[in-house]
Design a protein around this motif. Structure first.
Motif, PDB file in Angstrom:
ATOM      1  N   GLU A  16      70.259  56.005 -26.026  1.00  0.00           N
ATOM      2  CA  GLU A  16      70.575  57.250 -25.560  1.00  0.00           C
ATOM      3  C   GLU A  16      71.645  56.962 -24.254  1.00  0.00           C
ATOM      4  N   LEU A  17      70.155  56.204 -23.653  1.00  0.00           N
ATOM      5  CA  LEU A  17      70.452  55.758 -22.269  1.00  0.00           C
ATOM      6  C   LEU A  17      71.195  54.759 -21.917  1.00  0.00           C
ATOM      7  N   VAL A  18      70.723  52.896 -22.855  1.00  0.00           N
ATOM      8  CA  VAL A  18      71.937  51.891 -22.696  1.00  0.00           C
ATOM      9  C   VAL A  18      72.157  51.723 -23.578  1.00  0.00           C
ATOM     10  N   ARG A  19      73.773  51.352 -24.380  1.00  0.00           N
ATOM     11  CA  ARG A  19      74.665  50.749 -24.483  1.00  0.00           C
ATOM     12  C   ARG A  19      74.381  49.120 -25.050  1.00  0.00           C
ATOM     13  N   PRO A  20      74.315  48.310 -26.634  1.00  0.00           N
ATOM     14  CA  PRO A  20      73.967  47.116 -26.375  1.00  0.00           C
ATOM     15  C   PRO A  20      75.515  46.495 -25.700  1.00  0.00           C
ATOM     16  N   LYS A  21      75.297  44.965 -25.591  1.00  0.00           N
ATOM     17  CA  LYS A  21      77.057  44.354 -25.573  1.00  0.00           C
ATOM     18  C   LYS A  21      76.962  43.918 -27.143  1.00  0.00           C
ATOM     19  N   TRP A  22      77.989  42.681 -27.703  1.00  0.00           N
ATOM     20  CA  TRP A  22      77.501  42.376 -28.347  1.00  0.00           C
ATOM     21  C   TRP A  22      77.201  41.675 -29.124  1.00  0.00           C
ATOM     22  N   HIS A  23      76.455  40.675 -27.481  1.00  0.00           N
ATOM     23  CA  HIS A  23      75.931  39.314 -27.753  1.00  0.00           C
ATOM     24  C   HIS A  23      74.111  40.058 -27.852  1.00  0.00           C
ATOM     25  N   GLU A  24      74.328  40.500 -27.030  1.00  0.00           N
ATOM     26  CA  GLU A  24      72.401  41.490 -27.035  1.00  0.00           C
ATOM     27  C   GLU A  24      72.158  41.936 -28.392  1.00  0.00           C
ATOM     28  N   ARG A  25      73.624  42.427 -29.759  1.00  0.00           N
ATOM     29  CA  ARG A  25      73.060  42.839 -30.240  1.00  0.00           C
ATOM     30  C   ARG A  25      72.689  41.736 -32.010  1.00  0.00           C
ATOM     31  N   LEU A  26      73.930  40.589 -30.866  1.00  0.00           N
ATOM     32  CA  LEU A  26      73.759  39.558 -32.036  1.00  0.00           C
ATOM     33  C   LEU A  26      72.276  38.636 -31.723  1.00  0.00           C
ATOM     34  N   LEU A  27      71.919  38.772 -30.959  1.00  0.00           N
ATOM     35  CA  LEU A  27      70.520  38.446 -29.665  1.00  0.00           C
ATOM     36  C   LEU A  27      69.413  39.167 -31.303  1.00  0.00           C
ATOM     37  N   VAL A  28      69.623  40.625 -31.262  1.00  0.00           N
ATOM     38  CA  VAL A  28      68.975  41.717 -32.063  1.00  0.00           C
ATOM     39  C   VAL A  28      68.573  41.013 -33.141  1.00  0.00           C
ATOM     40  N   ILE A  29      69.478  40.381 -34.058  1.00  0.00           N
ATOM     41  CA  ILE A  29      69.929  40.217 -34.849  1.00  0.00           C
ATOM     42  C   ILE A  29      69.169  38.551 -35.505  1.00  0.00           C
ATOM     43  N   LEU A  30      69.366  37.709 -34.539  1.00  0.00           N
ATOM     44  CA  LEU A  30      68.451  36.635 -34.634  1.00  0.00           C
ATOM     45  C   LEU A  30      66.794  36.941 -34.403  1.00  0.00           C
ATOM     46  N   VAL A  31      66.413  37.997 -33.508  1.00  0.00           N
ATOM     47  CA  VAL A  31      65.622  37.589 -32.997  1.00  0.00           C
ATOM     48  C   VAL A  31      64.874  38.409 -34.383  1.00  0.00           C
ATOM     49  N   GLN A  32      65.100  38.939 -34.217  1.00  0.00           N
ATOM     50  CA  GLN A  32      64.546  40.120 -36.116  1.00  0.00           C
ATOM     51  C   GLN A  32      64.039  38.903 -37.301  1.00  0.00           C
ATOM     52  N   GLY A  33      64.794  38.583 -37.599  1.00  0.00           N
ATOM     53  CA  GLY A  33      64.628  37.683 -38.268  1.00  0.00           C
ATOM     54  C   GLY A  33      63.634  36.956 -38.055  1.00  0.00           C
ATOM     55  N   VAL A  34      64.176  35.726 -37.100  1.00  0.00           N
ATOM     56  CA  VAL A  34      62.853  35.055 -36.649  1.00  0.00           C
ATOM     57  C   VAL A  34      60.970  35.685 -36.754  1.00  0.00           C
ATOM     58  N   PHE A  35      61.587  36.923 -35.647  1.00  0.00           N
ATOM     59  CA  PHE A  35      59.903  37.662 -35.892  1.00  0.00           C
ATOM     60  C   PHE A  35      59.686  38.172 -36.983  1.00  0.00           C
ATOM     61  N   PHE A  36      60.308  38.273 -38.013  1.00  0.00           N
ATOM     62  CA  PHE A  36      60.098  39.107 -39.118  1.00  0.00           C
ATOM     63  C   PHE A  36      59.519  37.997 -40.110  1.00  0.00           C
ATOM     64  N   SER A  37      60.197  37.234 -39.948  1.00  0.00           N
ATOM     65  CA  SER A  37      59.383  36.507 -40.640  1.00  0.00           C
ATOM     66  C   SER A  37      58.065  35.330 -40.610  1.00  0.00           C
TER      67      SER A  37
END
Length: 350
Positions: A227-248
């Motif tokens: 509600e406070l911060v709107r992530p940009k497209w490259h930040e959303r892409l980074l979230v997907i990559l980090v989540q996959g690596v960190f979860f595994s």
């Protein structure tokens, strides 16, 4: 003359016999029909497709045809069933989908705030809110005592380097990214403990619930930051990559050594406390505008209506301190060679 009289009498007898014969035939036919109609009126057992017998009244072939025609007409008039119909909600507002097959309305229950206004959130309910413990010590630090502790500490410090380089002092975006990672360990740990509990037919000591509560609380931190911060497209892409690596990686770490995994999370939470402390400093210094708190934060933490961003960051930091203590406690239990279920989990905070 005699022959004529004889022929007339014989003809009269034949005519009379024919009449009697017709009358007899009609009587017999009527009796037969009445008999069979009475039998037809009796319930007839008909085997259905489910292996049982049902009572159906079958009167005659003509009546059966008439009944079939009526059924066909009714089916022709009926509208084909749909997966969902449209029905007005209880408040008379917009329409909601109602799955006709199960008969379950997807309309929200009448849930209201304490002041009677309508509850606007689907992501959590009023009974899932809590008040953060602001008296918790946010400066406490676990000093590494063994090799596993030192490995966990080094791993977390190494992870902080690219984070500082990418976000620098943009603590809003930093907090958003941090929460996408922080919501993973509780879910992974709770899932693995759940599987272990049902596999070994043993209790969990409420640790499953404690870790899932942690994951849910971290997810609500993320919903607030969105509600406070709107992530940009490259930040959303980074979230997907980090989540996959960190979860595994965390999944493999927890399977190999739950003690190490919980210690890593404990140190990650210490870093989160540090980041939110710096966030508060920038708000106090005027570098970040102290805007009004989002409505979702006010309802989730029970904040006053005039709460600000500083109040939101303060309660989030308190939550992180609680997660820090829970995970360091879990690692200490494993350090003593015990299972988590042997010590009761600190639940009920969230």
């Amino acid at each position: 003359m005699k022959q004529l009289v004889a022929r007339t009498a014989l003809r009269a007898l034949l005519v009379r016999g024919r009449v009697n014969s017709n009358m007899f035939t009609r009587c017999v036919s009527t009796a037969y029909v009445v008999k069979h109609e009475k039998e037809a009126e009796k319930p007839m057992l008909v085997h259905d497709c489910c292996g049982g017998f049902g009572d159906f009244n079958i009167r005659s072939e003509h009546g059966w045809r008439r009944m079939c025609s009526a059924s066909a007409t009714e089916k022709k008039d009926e509208k084909p069933p749909t997966m969902g119909t449209v029905k007005k909600d209880h408040n008379g507002g917009g329409s909601v989908a109602v799955p006709s097959y199960w008969g379950i309305e997807t309309a929200k229950m009448k849930i209201a705030r304490k002041d009677g206004s309508k509850w606007p959130w689907n992501s959590f309910m009023p009974w899932e809110t809590h008040q953060a413990d602001l008296s918790i010590d946010v400066k406490k630090h676990h000093v590494p005592k063994n090799i596993a502790d030192k490995v966990a500490y080094v791993i977390v410090k190494l992870l902080r380097i690219p984070t500082d380089m990418f976000f620098q002092r943009r603590y809003g975006c930093r907090a958003m990214m941090l929460e996408t990672v922080a919501a993973v360990p509780g879910m992974v740990g709770g899932m693995l403990l759940h599987l272990k509990s049902i596999r070994r037919f043993e209790h969990s000591g409420s640790w499953i619930k404690a870790l899932l509560e942690e994951a849910e609380n971290e997810r609500m931190h993320l919903m607030t930051m969105m509600e406070l911060v709107r992530p940009k497209w490259h930040e959303r892409l980074l979230v997907i990559l980090v989540q996959g690596v960190f979860f595994s990686s965390f999944f493999a770490c927890y399977v190999a050594s739950p003690r190490l995994a919980h210690r890593i999370v404990g140190y990650l939470e210490e870093e989160a406390i540090h980041s939110y402390t710096e966030f508060l400093k920038d708000i106090d210094d005027g570098k970040i505008e102290n805007v009004k708190a989002p409505a979702i934060a006010i309802d989730y933490w029970g904040l006053p209506e005039d709460a600000t961003l500083k109040d939101v960051v303060t309660v989030i930091r308190a939550d992180e301190a609680h997660h820090r203590d829970v995970n360091h406690f879990a690692s200490d239990i494993r350090n003593q060679g015990k299972e988590l279920r042997e010590a009761a989990a600190p639940i009920g905070y969230h």
